[in-house]
Design a protein around this motif. Structure first.
Motif, PDB file in Angstrom:
ATOM      1  N   GLU A  79      69.251  43.436  27.173  1.00 48.39           N
ATOM      2  CA  GLU A  79      69.218  42.078  27.716  1.00 48.39           C
ATOM      3  C   GLU A  79      69.635  41.061  26.658  1.00 48.39           C
ATOM      4  O   GLU A  79      70.401  40.131  26.927  1.00 48.39           O
ATOM      5  N   THR A  80      69.140  41.236  25.440  1.00 43.99           N
ATOM      6  CA  THR A  80      69.506  40.334  24.344  1.00 43.99           C
ATOM      7  C   THR A  80      70.996  40.433  24.046  1.00 43.99           C
ATOM      8  O   THR A  80      71.659  39.424  23.824  1.00 43.99           O
ATOM      9  N   LYS A  81      71.530  41.639  24.073  1.00 44.78           N
ATOM     10  CA  LYS A  81      72.958  41.833  23.837  1.00 44.78           C
ATOM     11  C   LYS A  81      73.782  41.103  24.901  1.00 44.78           C
ATOM     12  O   LYS A  81      74.774  40.444  24.593  1.00 44.78           O
ATOM     13  N   ARG A  82      73.368  41.198  26.157  1.00 43.41           N
ATOM     14  CA  ARG A  82      74.079  40.486  27.233  1.00 43.41           C
ATOM     15  C   ARG A  82      74.066  38.975  27.000  1.00 43.41           C
ATOM     16  O   ARG A  82      75.072  38.298  27.195  1.00 43.41           O
ATOM     17  N   LYS A  83      72.926  38.444  26.569  1.00 48.91           N
ATOM     18  CA  LYS A  83      72.833  37.007  26.294  1.00 48.91           C
ATOM     19  C   LYS A  83      73.748  36.611  25.145  1.00 48.91           C
ATOM     20  O   LYS A  83      74.427  35.581  25.202  1.00 48.91           O
ATOM     21  N   LEU A  84      73.778  37.419  24.080  1.00 49.98           N
ATOM     22  CA  LEU A  84      74.638  37.123  22.933  1.00 49.98           C
ATOM     23  C   LEU A  84      76.117  37.207  23.316  1.00 49.98           C
ATOM     24  O   LEU A  84      76.931  36.410  22.844  1.00 49.98           O
ATOM     25  N   LEU A  85      76.467  38.162  24.154  1.00 52.00           N
ATOM     26  CA  LEU A  85      77.859  38.281  24.593  1.00 52.00           C
ATOM     27  C   LEU A  85      78.280  37.080  25.431  1.00 52.00           C
ATOM     28  O   LEU A  85      79.419  36.622  25.345  1.00 52.00           O
ATOM     29  N   LYS A  86      77.362  36.565  26.242  1.00 56.82           N
ATOM     30  CA  LYS A  86      77.674  35.384  27.056  1.00 56.82           C
ATOM     31  C   LYS A  86      77.819  34.127  26.206  1.00 56.82           C
ATOM     32  O   LYS A  86      78.635  33.267  26.506  1.00 56.82           O
ATOM     33  N   GLN A 123      78.819  42.224  19.180  1.00 53.55           N
ATOM     34  CA  GLN A 123      77.359  42.238  19.277  1.00 53.55           C
ATOM     35  C   GLN A 123      76.808  43.665  19.302  1.00 53.55           C
ATOM     36  O   GLN A 123      76.018  44.040  20.152  1.00 53.55           O
ATOM     37  N   LYS A 124      77.252  44.464  18.337  1.00 54.74           N
ATOM     38  CA  LYS A 124      76.771  45.840  18.187  1.00 54.74           C
ATOM     39  C   LYS A 124      75.334  45.800  17.698  1.00 54.74           C
ATOM     40  O   LYS A 124      75.005  45.074  16.773  1.00 54.74           O
ATOM     41  N   HIS A 125      74.479  46.580  18.352  1.00 54.41           N
ATOM     42  CA  HIS A 125      73.073  46.593  17.927  1.00 54.41           C
ATOM     43  C   HIS A 125      72.827  47.759  16.970  1.00 54.41           C
ATOM     44  O   HIS A 125      73.377  48.842  17.120  1.00 54.41           O
ATOM     45  N   PHE A 126      72.035  47.488  15.951  1.00 53.04           N
ATOM     46  CA  PHE A 126      71.618  48.478  14.971  1.00 53.04           C
ATOM     47  C   PHE A 126      70.096  48.539  15.029  1.00 53.04           C
ATOM     48  O   PHE A 126      69.421  47.626  14.577  1.00 53.04           O
ATOM     49  N   PHE A 137      69.051  44.695  14.652  1.00 51.72           N
ATOM     50  CA  PHE A 137      69.993  43.680  14.204  1.00 51.72           C
ATOM     51  C   PHE A 137      71.211  43.747  15.100  1.00 51.72           C
ATOM     52  O   PHE A 137      71.611  44.822  15.535  1.00 51.72           O
ATOM     53  N   PHE A 138      71.798  42.597  15.354  1.00 55.26           N
ATOM     54  CA  PHE A 138      73.022  42.528  16.135  1.00 55.26           C
ATOM     55  C   PHE A 138      74.144  42.052  15.225  1.00 55.26           C
ATOM     56  O   PHE A 138      74.036  40.995  14.600  1.00 55.26           O
ATOM     57  N   GLY A 139      75.203  42.836  15.138  1.00 54.03           N
ATOM     58  CA  GLY A 139      76.359  42.475  14.320  1.00 54.03           C
ATOM     59  C   GLY A 139      77.443  41.875  15.190  1.00 54.03           C
ATOM     60  O   GLY A 139      77.670  42.342  16.308  1.00 54.03           O
ATOM     61  N   ILE A 199      71.702  47.885   7.044  1.00 61.54           N
ATOM     62  CA  ILE A 199      72.837  48.381   7.826  1.00 61.54           C
ATOM     63  C   ILE A 199      73.632  49.422   7.044  1.00 61.54           C
ATOM     64  O   ILE A 199      74.324  50.244   7.630  1.00 61.54           O
ATOM     65  N   THR A 200      73.480  49.451   5.724  1.00 60.13           N
ATOM     66  CA  THR A 200      74.153  50.495   4.953  1.00 60.13           C
ATOM     67  C   THR A 200      73.622  51.885   5.305  1.00 60.13           C
ATOM     68  O   THR A 200      74.259  52.878   4.963  1.00 60.13           O
ATOM     69  N   CYS A 201      72.489  51.975   6.001  1.00 54.05           N
ATOM     70  CA  CYS A 201      72.000  53.275   6.489  1.00 54.05           C
ATOM     71  C   CYS A 201      73.028  53.918   7.423  1.00 54.05           C
ATOM     72  O   CYS A 201      73.079  55.134   7.548  1.00 54.05           O
ATOM     73  N   TRP A 202      73.818  53.100   8.076  1.00 55.52           N
ATOM     74  CA  TRP A 202      74.878  53.590   8.961  1.00 55.52           C
ATOM     75  C   TRP A 202      76.181  53.799   8.187  1.00 55.52           C
ATOM     76  O   TRP A 202      77.218  54.004   8.779  1.00 55.52           O
ATOM     77  N   ARG A 203      76.110  53.702   6.872  1.00 59.20           N
ATOM     78  CA  ARG A 203      77.274  53.802   5.985  1.00 59.20           C
ATOM     79  C   ARG A 203      78.324  52.764   6.363  1.00 59.20           C
ATOM     80  O   ARG A 203      79.526  53.021   6.330  1.00 59.20           O
ATOM     81  N   ALA A 204      77.860  51.611   6.769  1.00 63.57           N
ATOM     82  CA  ALA A 204      78.752  50.513   7.144  1.00 63.57           C
ATOM     83  C   ALA A 204      78.678  49.421   6.088  1.00 63.57           C
ATOM     84  O   ALA A 204      77.631  49.191   5.489  1.00 63.57           O
ATOM     85  N   LYS A 205      79.793  48.778   5.880  1.00 62.74           N
ATOM     86  CA  LYS A 205      79.865  47.675   4.932  1.00 62.74           C
ATOM     87  C   LYS A 205      79.795  46.373   5.726  1.00 62.74           C
ATOM     88  O   LYS A 205      80.492  46.213   6.722  1.00 62.74           O
TER      89      LYS A 205
END
Length: 185
Positions: free
Chosen positions: A29-36, A69-72, A80-82, A116-122
């Motif tokens: 639901e939060t992701k949908r709101k952020l996308l809007k 708005q990718k969620h981690f 967290f939403f990126g 977020i580095t736990c996902w090996r993402a920069k």
């Protein structure tokens, strides 16, 4: 005989704990709101990257694919939403607005980047004003520099070569001086 129930990976947090269905619904639901919401800086960055992808050869369309708005999910109650997550590059771009000013917020952003580095993402940050008020070519080259850092050496060199070809093929876009193109509505 014992029976072990395996829990699907999408139902686990990064710490390995089970995520409740109620929390997953809240995240969606939060992701949908952020996308809007789609703030102006994010909208401009999205247009710049989409235009860049359309000019590059087709193979880069999938390599530079992103999720907004990718969620981690770090723990059962921490998410967290990126803003823009480039999965193939393992690169998260955060377009920061006016609310990202101050020491407390910067500490929180640094903490988020470390988790977020736990996902090996920069995680890389750019401000709204840098996206909106600059020439789009500067934002493109800024992004390509960050993508180059995340790519394997040969792939990164291919990306820069293809971008140089795009610049040569489109002199009407890239050779103009003092051209300010703002991707704002």
């Amino acid at each position: 005989m014992s029976c072990f129930e395996t829990i699907p990976q999408h139902m686990l947090s990064k710490t390995g704990e089970v995520i409740s269905e109620r929390f997953r619904e809240w995240v969606n639901e939060t992701k949908r709101k952020l996308l809007k919401a789609f703030p102006l800086g994010e909208r401009a960055f999205c247009r710049i990257i989409d235009k860049l992808r359309s000019r590059l050869p087709r193979r880069w369309g999938t390599r530079l694919w992103y999720t907004r708005q990718k969620h981690f999910i770090v723990a059962p109650s921490v998410v967290f939403f990126g803003d823009f997550y480039f999965r193939n590059l393992r690169l998260l771009i955060e377009v920061d607005g006016g609310s990202h000013v101050g020491e407390a917020v910067k500490e929180k952003d640094e903490w988020q980047s470390k988790l977020i580095t736990c996902w090996r993402a920069k995680t890389v940050r750019i401000t709204n004003s840098q996206v909106i008020d600059r020439d789009f070519r500067e934002v493109e080259s800024w992004f390509l520099d960050r993508a180059f850092e995340c790519c394997p050496c040969q792939l990164g060199n291919e990306l820069l070569k293809d971008y140089a070809k795009v610049k040569r093929k489109n002199p009407h876009i890239y050779a103009e001086t003092n051209l300010l193109t703002i991707y704002a509505p």
